[in-house]
Design an enzyme around this catalytic site. Structure first.
Site, mmCIF file in Angstrom:
data_model
loop_
_atom_site.group_PDB
_atom_site.id
_atom_site.type_symbol
_atom_site.label_atom_id
_atom_site.label_comp_id
_atom_site.label_asym_id
_atom_site.label_seq_id
_atom_site.Cartn_x
_atom_site.Cartn_y
_atom_site.Cartn_z
ATOM 1 N N GLU A 172 4.992 2.651 -5.054
ATOM 2 C CA GLU A 172 5.399 4.063 -5.011
ATOM 3 C C GLU A 172 6.531 4.316 -6.022
ATOM 4 O O GLU A 172 7.600 4.833 -5.680
ATOM 5 C CB GLU A 172 5.791 4.484 -3.588
ATOM 6 C CG GLU A 172 4.617 4.390 -2.631
ATOM 7 C CD GLU A 172 4.820 5.074 -1.279
ATOM 8 O OE1 GLU A 172 5.937 5.519 -0.963
ATOM 9 O OE2 GLU A 172 3.830 5.160 -0.531
ATOM 10 N N GLU A 300 -2.127 1.236 1.105
ATOM 11 C CA GLU A 300 -1.508 1.664 2.376
ATOM 12 C C GLU A 300 -2.332 2.833 2.896
ATOM 13 O O GLU A 300 -2.544 3.809 2.174
ATOM 14 C CB GLU A 300 -0.059 2.122 2.180
ATOM 15 C CG GLU A 300 0.887 0.994 1.829
ATOM 16 C CD GLU A 300 2.334 1.459 1.669
ATOM 17 O OE1 GLU A 300 2.745 2.463 2.296
ATOM 18 O OE2 GLU A 300 3.050 0.794 0.893
HETATM 19 O O1 AHR Z 1 4.494 1.887 5.321
HETATM 20 C C1 AHR Z 1 5.765 2.452 5.301
HETATM 21 C C2 AHR Z 1 6.178 2.932 3.918
HETATM 22 O O2 AHR Z 1 5.330 3.961 3.512
HETATM 23 C C3 AHR Z 1 6.111 1.938 2.797
HETATM 24 O O3 AHR Z 1 7.229 1.127 2.716
HETATM 25 C C4 AHR Z 1 6.000 2.814 1.586
HETATM 26 O O4 AHR Z 1 5.294 2.209 0.521
HETATM 27 C C5 AHR Z 1 5.309 4.051 2.105
HETATM 28 O O5 AHR Z 1 6.008 5.194 1.734
#
Ligand code: AHR
Length: 498
Positions: A172, A300
């Site tokens: 990110e 994610e």
């Molecule tokens: O999964 C929690 C957080 O969500 C992670 O650290 C980040 O990559 C995303 O914003």
């Protein structure tokens, strides 16, 4: 007259990669420390620090790949703190700041992967680290030449390299990973990627991307990031193997006690995950122009309920600890099943996916509390999908009612070793659905389902087995298999071909 859904499999799509069933273990709240890891000195039974009940449960379900150590945490992580003599550091992620003992480091994580037979996916630090640091980590984990770095690995107890293929270059980077603008990130990415591929040309590098629709709703995300990144690297495609997208479902209202409208909204949001994958691939291909098949890495995804975040749509809760621990209902389990349908359909363009996160945090498969542990409905949803892994995906034609902008019944199918596996979801919040399965073999090997007395039912430490897999009754009527799926349920049936 019952509402009848008709369903039949169509043509092969693509192989369902084990990497679509990846997990995510971040040093965040109680995911790693006090979740997976209790330490070798703990009174909780453990194997070299990993708690036994959890490891045993994870060995019974698909965990083919694990991403570690973050997340946002990765861009503060210095891998040398977690080898040999450990260095306590400030562990930082998502607004949390804790002492990280670094007791759980590279050797321990690789041990976990070996216990689970999972492929490691390491997220490299591109914000507070350096190119040399990331190259050294690669050499430490995968190097075969006799150097000071590989000697150090040997001194720390590991003679053979682990040969880690999957590497994330930042996380990110448009926000917690340094608030880069896309062009600066792309220029930096090239520097890291060239050097990483010099050290080991066989590594697969995941570049940071984002989803333009998610970006349009959030701070600090440029919604033309993928375009700008791809434009910058279009003559350096050898460096990029996958482009990452993160998708959190946030529109479902309260974690429990939600309205009917919110129930369907969350399921519809899970459906849009497929669109995010396709969107990213369309942008990639606009610049790759057939020269390289760069995949989408959904590294994610999952439900992130308002009770455990201060941002996005509510309702937020002020009076409970902000620890990323949330309820996990049958609705959440159905959401993951819906996302998996999309992964299977997009098997040609998806490179990998990681459910966030594996234990205690966000959409976890298990929750722990001291000695106690229970498995969530999401665990059982994944268990229901295990036979799809490495199978050939098949299209499924479904004739069913439309309901709040989505199918009443949805499904996914695959074939492996002469067995067709079909997973069917009845999304109706309150009615059962009768499903007629056409053109399937006469030999039914297994039929199991996940259902619950209410759409917001959960497992808990006091009632750990309220929701679990149960046998499903299926009968043959002429050439058709007939099943009745209870409201808000998911089922898997497996048929052997002659
Ligand atoms: O999964 C929690 C957080 O969500 C992670 O650290 C980040 O990559 C995303 O914003």
């Amino acid at each position: 007259m019952p509402n009848i859904t008709h369903l039949k499999t169509t043509t092969p799509t693509a192989r369902i990669s084990p990497r679509f069933y990846g997990h995510f273990a971040e040093h965040l709240a109680r995911c790693c420390y006090d979740g997976l890891w209790v330490g070798p000195a703990s009174s909780i039974p453990n194997t070299r620090g990993w708690r036994n009940d959890l490891i045993h449960a994870l060995q019974q379900m698909p965990v083919p790949m694990v991403r570690w150590p973050g997340g946002c945490y990765a861009d503060h992580y210095h891998w040398r703190d977690g080898i040999g003599q450990r260095t306590p550091r400030l562990g930082i992620s998502c607004g949390t700041r804790v002492t990280d003992t670094n007791e759980l480091g590279t050797h321990e994580f690789m041990d976990l992967c070996e216990l689970l037979q999972a492929e490691p996916y390491l997220a490299g630090n591109m914000a507070t680290g350096s190119v040399q640091e990331m190259c050294d980590w690669l050499e430490y984990t995968s190097g075969t030449a006799d150097t000071s770095v590989t000697r150090e690995r040997k001194r720390n107890g590991r003679a053979n390299p682990w040969d880690v293929k999957l590497w994330g270059v930042g996380n990110e980077s448009w926000d917690c990973g340094g608030r880069y603008d896309a062009r600066t990130y792309a220029a930096e990415f090239k520097r890291y990627a060239v050097m990483m591929k010099h050290v080991d040309p066989s590594v697969e590098l995941v570049a940071v991307g984002n989803d333009e629709v998610a970006a349009s709703r959030a701070d600090h995300m440029q919604n033309d990031w993928n375009d700008l990144f791809m434009d910058h690297v279009q003559d350096h495609l050898d460096l990029v193997d996958q482009l990452s997208v993160h998708t959190y479902w946030i529109d479902g209202g309260s974690e429990t006690g939600f309205s009917e409208e919110h129930y369907y909204t969350l399921l519809a949001e899970a459906d849009t995950t497929e669109e995010a994958i396709v969107r990213a691939k369309t942008t990639i291909d606009k610049y790759a122009r057939g020269r390289k098949d760069i995949k989408v890495a959904l590294d994610e995804y999952g439900v992130w309920h308002p009770e455990t975040r201060p941002w996005g749509p509510g309702p937020h809760v002020e009076d409970r600890p902000f620890n990323f621990e949330q309820a996990n209902t049958i609705r959440d389990a159905l959401s993951v099943g819906i996302a998996l349908e999309g992964f299977h359909r997009q098997a040609r363009i998806l490179g990998l996916a990681n459910l966030a996160q594996i234990v205690n945090v966000l959409q976890s498969v298990a929750m722990t509390d001291g000695e106690k542990m229970f498995l969530t409905p999401t665990y059982h949803a994944l268990k229901l999908h295990e036979h799809h892994i490495s199978g050939m995906g098949f299209g499924v034609e479904v004739q069913t009612e439309r309901l709040f902008g989505q199918q009443r019944v949805s499904a996914t199918a695959s074939q492996k070793a002469g067995v067709t596996t079909l997973t069917v979801i009845n999304r109706h919040i309150s009615e059962s659905s009768t499903v007629h399965l056409h053109d399937l073999p006469e030999v039914l090997l297994e039929a199991r389902m996940l259902s619950a007395s209410s759409p917001d039912a959960v497992n808990s430490h006091s009632d750990p087995e309220r929701i679990q897999l149960q046998p499903l009754d299926a009968h043959r009527k002429g050439n058709v298999w007939v099943v009745d799926l209870p409201a808000h349920s998911m089922a898997t049936l497996r048929f052997r071909h002659a």
